[in-house]
Scaffold this motif. Sequence first.
Motif, PDB file in Angstrom:
ATOM      1  N   GLN A   1      -7.077 -12.497  -6.698  1.00 36.50           N
ATOM      2  CA  GLN A   1      -7.005 -11.888  -5.380  1.00 36.50           C
ATOM      3  C   GLN A   1      -5.702 -11.094  -5.215  1.00 36.50           C
ATOM      4  O   GLN A   1      -5.692 -10.022  -4.619  1.00 36.50           O
ATOM      5  CB  GLN A   1      -7.100 -12.964  -4.296  1.00 36.50           C
ATOM      6  N   PHE A   2      -4.606 -11.629  -5.723  1.00 35.09           N
ATOM      7  CA  PHE A   2      -3.328 -10.902  -5.668  1.00 35.09           C
ATOM      8  C   PHE A   2      -3.428  -9.584  -6.434  1.00 35.09           C
ATOM      9  O   PHE A   2      -2.910  -8.563  -5.986  1.00 35.09           O
ATOM     10  CB  PHE A   2      -2.190 -11.736  -6.263  1.00 35.09           C
ATOM     11  N   ARG A   3      -4.063  -9.633  -7.588  1.00 36.68           N
ATOM     12  CA  ARG A   3      -4.173  -8.436  -8.418  1.00 36.68           C
ATOM     13  C   ARG A   3      -4.989  -7.359  -7.715  1.00 36.68           C
ATOM     14  O   ARG A   3      -4.689  -6.171  -7.814  1.00 36.68           O
ATOM     15  CB  ARG A   3      -4.805  -8.799  -9.755  1.00 36.68           C
ATOM     16  N   ARG A   4      -5.995  -7.742  -6.994  1.00 35.13           N
ATOM     17  CA  ARG A   4      -6.859  -6.778  -6.320  1.00 35.13           C
ATOM     18  C   ARG A   4      -6.285  -6.286  -4.993  1.00 35.13           C
ATOM     19  O   ARG A   4      -6.638  -5.214  -4.540  1.00 35.13           O
ATOM     20  CB  ARG A   4      -8.231  -7.414  -6.080  1.00 35.13           C
ATOM     21  N   ASP A   5      -5.427  -7.067  -4.360  1.00 33.31           N
ATOM     22  CA  ASP A   5      -4.895  -6.707  -3.040  1.00 33.31           C
ATOM     23  C   ASP A   5      -3.496  -6.096  -3.188  1.00 33.31           C
ATOM     24  O   ASP A   5      -2.499  -6.798  -3.315  1.00 33.31           O
ATOM     25  CB  ASP A   5      -4.850  -7.945  -2.142  1.00 33.31           C
ATOM     26  N   ARG A   6      -3.428  -4.782  -3.192  1.00 31.50           N
ATOM     27  CA  ARG A   6      -2.164  -4.064  -3.410  1.00 31.50           C
ATOM     28  C   ARG A   6      -1.188  -4.270  -2.248  1.00 31.50           C
ATOM     29  O   ARG A   6       0.013  -4.258  -2.443  1.00 31.50           O
ATOM     30  CB  ARG A   6      -2.426  -2.570  -3.588  1.00 31.50           C
ATOM     31  N   ARG A   7      -1.700  -4.435  -1.035  1.00 36.27           N
ATOM     32  CA  ARG A   7      -0.811  -4.624   0.114  1.00 36.27           C
ATOM     33  C   ARG A   7      -0.017  -5.916  -0.010  1.00 36.27           C
ATOM     34  O   ARG A   7       1.173  -5.962   0.302  1.00 36.27           O
ATOM     35  CB  ARG A   7      -1.615  -4.626   1.412  1.00 36.27           C
ATOM     36  N   THR A   8      -0.634  -6.958  -0.459  1.00 32.41           N
ATOM     37  CA  THR A   8       0.062  -8.227  -0.630  1.00 32.41           C
ATOM     38  C   THR A   8       1.148  -8.108  -1.693  1.00 32.41           C
ATOM     39  O   THR A   8       2.255  -8.603  -1.513  1.00 32.41           O
ATOM     40  CB  THR A   8      -0.922  -9.340  -1.021  1.00 32.41           C
ATOM     41  N   LEU A   9       0.833  -7.435  -2.778  1.00 26.87           N
ATOM     42  CA  LEU A   9       1.837  -7.223  -3.825  1.00 26.87           C
ATOM     43  C   LEU A   9       3.010  -6.402  -3.302  1.00 26.87           C
ATOM     44  O   LEU A   9       4.171  -6.670  -3.621  1.00 26.87           O
ATOM     45  CB  LEU A   9       1.200  -6.548  -5.040  1.00 26.87           C
ATOM     46  N   ALA A  10       2.706  -5.395  -2.488  1.00 29.87           N
ATOM     47  CA  ALA A  10       3.785  -4.586  -1.909  1.00 29.87           C
ATOM     48  C   ALA A  10       4.666  -5.432  -0.999  1.00 29.87           C
ATOM     49  O   ALA A  10       5.895  -5.307  -1.011  1.00 29.87           O
ATOM     50  CB  ALA A  10       3.199  -3.408  -1.142  1.00 29.87           C
TER      51      ALA A  10
END
Length: 148
Positions: A16-25
């Motif tokens: 899920q982290f890998r797919r959700d760019r906003r969370t990584l940002a």
Amino acid sequence: MSAKRVAAITKRLLEQFRRDRRTLALLFVAPIVILGLLGYLMRGSSSAPAVGIVNDDQGPLGATVAAALANSSGISTSTIQDSEGDSKLKDGSLAAYIVFPSDFSSRAQAGTVVPDVHLEGSQPGTIAPVLQALQKGLISVASSAEVG
């Protein structure tokens, strides 16, 4: 919980982290940007803060410390009157002003060196150079007095 369940949940969260760019940002980019802005604000301006010097001292030490402050590369100094110091702090033309009272030399010879330091205080980056320049000036006068 079994190790299989923990591994499955961990794998799902990482996907899920890998797919959700906003969370990584939010995790990586936002703290770097915030720390950069905070560092910029704490450093303040790159120019030397303006410091007013009021030398009411009747002895030689006030003039000696004032000269050491004037030679400091960390601040820019000007001679002012005690009555105009607070108004110059309020209008922003000075970051600080230092008052050497009339009994400064006699107090210094008695072992109590107390110049009055008035700081503007709204920009923390300007306080450190003022206090460092004053400290260096007092140390240079003290060291020259010990040698002489």
